[in-house]
Scaffold this motif. Structure first.
Motif, PDB file in Angstrom:
ATOM      1  N   ARG A  87       0.826  -1.211   0.000  1.00  0.00           N
ATOM      2  CA  ARG A  87       0.000   0.000   0.000  1.00  0.00           C
ATOM      3  C   ARG A  87       0.859   1.260   0.000  1.00  0.00           C
ATOM      4  O   ARG A  87       0.340   2.367   0.118  1.00  0.00           O
ATOM      5  CB  ARG A  87      -0.918   0.014   1.225  1.00  0.00           C
ATOM      6  N   GLY A  88       2.165   1.073  -0.093  1.00  0.00           N
ATOM      7  CA  GLY A  88       3.057   2.226  -0.169  1.00  0.00           C
ATOM      8  C   GLY A  88       3.414   2.833   1.172  1.00  0.00           C
ATOM      9  O   GLY A  88       3.922   3.953   1.217  1.00  0.00           O
ATOM     10  N   LEU A  89       3.156   2.111   2.279  1.00  0.00           N
ATOM     11  CA  LEU A  89       3.369   2.673   3.610  1.00  0.00           C
ATOM     12  C   LEU A  89       4.624   2.099   4.255  1.00  0.00           C
ATOM     13  O   LEU A  89       4.842   0.882   4.255  1.00  0.00           O
ATOM     14  CB  LEU A  89       2.166   2.375   4.504  1.00  0.00           C
ATOM     15  N   ALA A  90       5.431   2.982   4.804  1.00  0.00           N
ATOM     16  CA  ALA A  90       6.601   2.576   5.583  1.00  0.00           C
ATOM     17  C   ALA A  90       6.192   2.419   7.048  1.00  0.00           C
ATOM     18  O   ALA A  90       5.071   2.763   7.441  1.00  0.00           O
ATOM     19  CB  ALA A  90       7.708   3.614   5.433  1.00  0.00           C
ATOM     20  N   CYS A  91       7.116   1.928   7.854  1.00  0.00           N
ATOM     21  CA  CYS A  91       6.818   1.682   9.271  1.00  0.00           C
ATOM     22  C   CYS A  91       6.329   2.949   9.979  1.00  0.00           C
ATOM     23  O   CYS A  91       5.374   2.909  10.766  1.00  0.00           O
ATOM     24  CB  CYS A  91       8.060   1.151   9.974  1.00  0.00           C
ATOM     25  N   LEU A  92       6.974   4.085   9.698  1.00  0.00           N
ATOM     26  CA  LEU A  92       6.589   5.316  10.380  1.00  0.00           C
ATOM     27  C   LEU A  92       5.184   5.765  10.004  1.00  0.00           C
ATOM     28  O   LEU A  92       4.473   6.352  10.833  1.00  0.00           O
ATOM     29  CB  LEU A  92       7.587   6.439  10.049  1.00  0.00           C
ATOM     30  N   HIS A  93       4.767   5.487   8.770  1.00  0.00           N
ATOM     31  CA  HIS A  93       3.412   5.852   8.371  1.00  0.00           C
ATOM     32  C   HIS A  93       2.377   5.058   9.168  1.00  0.00           C
ATOM     33  O   HIS A  93       1.361   5.605   9.618  1.00  0.00           O
ATOM     34  CB  HIS A  93       3.209   5.611   6.867  1.00  0.00           C
ATOM     35  N   LEU A  94       2.632   3.766   9.351  1.00  0.00           N
ATOM     36  CA  LEU A  94       1.696   2.949  10.116  1.00  0.00           C
ATOM     37  C   LEU A  94       1.651   3.399  11.571  1.00  0.00           C
ATOM     38  O   LEU A  94       0.575   3.453  12.182  1.00  0.00           O
ATOM     39  CB  LEU A  94       2.077   1.470  10.022  1.00  0.00           C
TER      40      LEU A  94
END
Length: 338
Positions: A203-210
């Motif tokens: 979904r294009g999300l890195a750890c920090l985004h989650l």
């Protein structure tokens, strides 16, 4: 598309320009902490290697199931030089792709899991099941911090991605499992940790985004201490954690990120800054915070809108923008002689 919540403008051709937080929420509405069970169904296999291509070719499919783990434990011989059964559960894989280590973790039999971790070579620790979950993924899902620590100490890979593209660190960041995050990042130098932190899921999300999406402030603090790039952009719309905090109206997170010196004027792929998003969502408190932190009020997005253009008559927000300056081509001209 407009950075406002009402969506007054038609979206741009590139779907990456989505600025709505709801799209993220809908992607992850089924991503509450999962109860790991023997009912895991195989995921799509088109982009993954087959079971025959597993890391350890000594592993074969077997009739063992998660319900028969107790019998398997009794029949296991952890002495490599001892007598071996004709069908050794240690080298068997279930129809769901689970090794006996997967099953021990799923069954939350931590003492047995610890023995297996000590016994197996690293290659076996990284075997992924049909959902492309490694034992480390499962240990994180079930918040088995001690098992996570042991797996990491034995060299289990943190870069393996499951069928959703999530590493085990993604999972821990989403669910706020600070102990697991701490164990997975404890002895890593910043240059070794960076590739995992920069990994995007499907979904294009890195750890920090989650972590930002799910309000996991303590996780963000941990990752910052490890030197994480706090301005990392997602792969679909170019949002940073600050954009996400603004969209979620998470004023505590906005304050925290700003105190760390993140880029207050970071632009999404459609040119929207956090101030565009705050004004478009009629959030005067956060807009004021951003302005106090030096946000540029005159930056334009790809639809040629400044944040002021999105104020929509909100007096609290309009008060943040001076009206006594002459503007030429959208830029304030100070000290003009009349």
């Amino acid at each position: 598309m407009s950075c406002g919540e009402g969506g007054k403008h038609e979206p741009l051709e590139d779907s990456r320009m989505d600025s709505g937080i709801d799209s993220y929420r809908s992607m992850y509405k089924s991503e509450e902490p999962r109860e790991v069970s023997s009912d895991f169904s195989p995921g799509p296999r088109d982009k993954f290697v087959s079971a025959e291509e597993r890391l350890d070719s000594a592993y074969e499919s077997s009739s063992i199931t998660v319900d028969s783990l107790g019998d398997c434990v009794k029949s296991c011989n952890l002495d490599p030089e001892g007598p071996q059964e004709e069908e050794n559960p240690l080298t068997s894989i279930t129809e769901d792709g689970d090794t006996i280590l997967h099953l021990a973790i799923i069954h939350e039999d931590e003492p047995f899991a610890q023995q297996l971790i000590d016994f197996f070579p690293k290659e076996v620790l990284d075997i992924q099941n049909n959902l492309y979950q490694s034992p480390l993924h499962l240990a994180v899902y079930l918040d088995q911090a001690d098992v996570v620590r042991s797996l990491v100490e034995r060299g289990a890979s943190l870069q393996l991605q499951d069928r959703d593209g999530n590493t085990a660190l993604h999972v821990a960041c989403q669910h706020g499992q600070t102990q697991c995050v701490s164990h997975m990042t404890q002895d890593w130098s910043s240059n070794k940790l960076a590739p995992v932190l920069q990994t995007h899921n499907w979904r294009g999300l890195a750890c920090l985004h989650l972590a930002a999406l799910y309000g996991q402030h303590e996780v963000l603090k941990l990752l910052r201490k490890k030197g994480a790039e706090m301005n990392v952009q997602d792969g679909t719309s170019g949002k940073t954690p600050l954009h996400l905090a603004v969209e979620l109206h998470d004023i505590a997170l906005v304050k925290m990120l700003l105190s760390w010196g993140v880029n207050v004027d970071a632009s999404m792929f459609n040119g929207c800054t956090p101030l565009h998003l705050a004004v478009g969502r009629q959030d005067a408190a956060i807009a004021n915070l951003l302005c106090q932190s030096g946000a540029d009020k005159m930056l334009r997005n790809m639809e040629d809108e400044t944040p002021l253009d999105l104020a929509d008559g909100n007096d609290d927000i309009l008060a943040l923008f001076p009206f006594d300056d002459i503007q030429i081509s959208g830029r304030s001209v100070v000290g003009v002689n009349y």
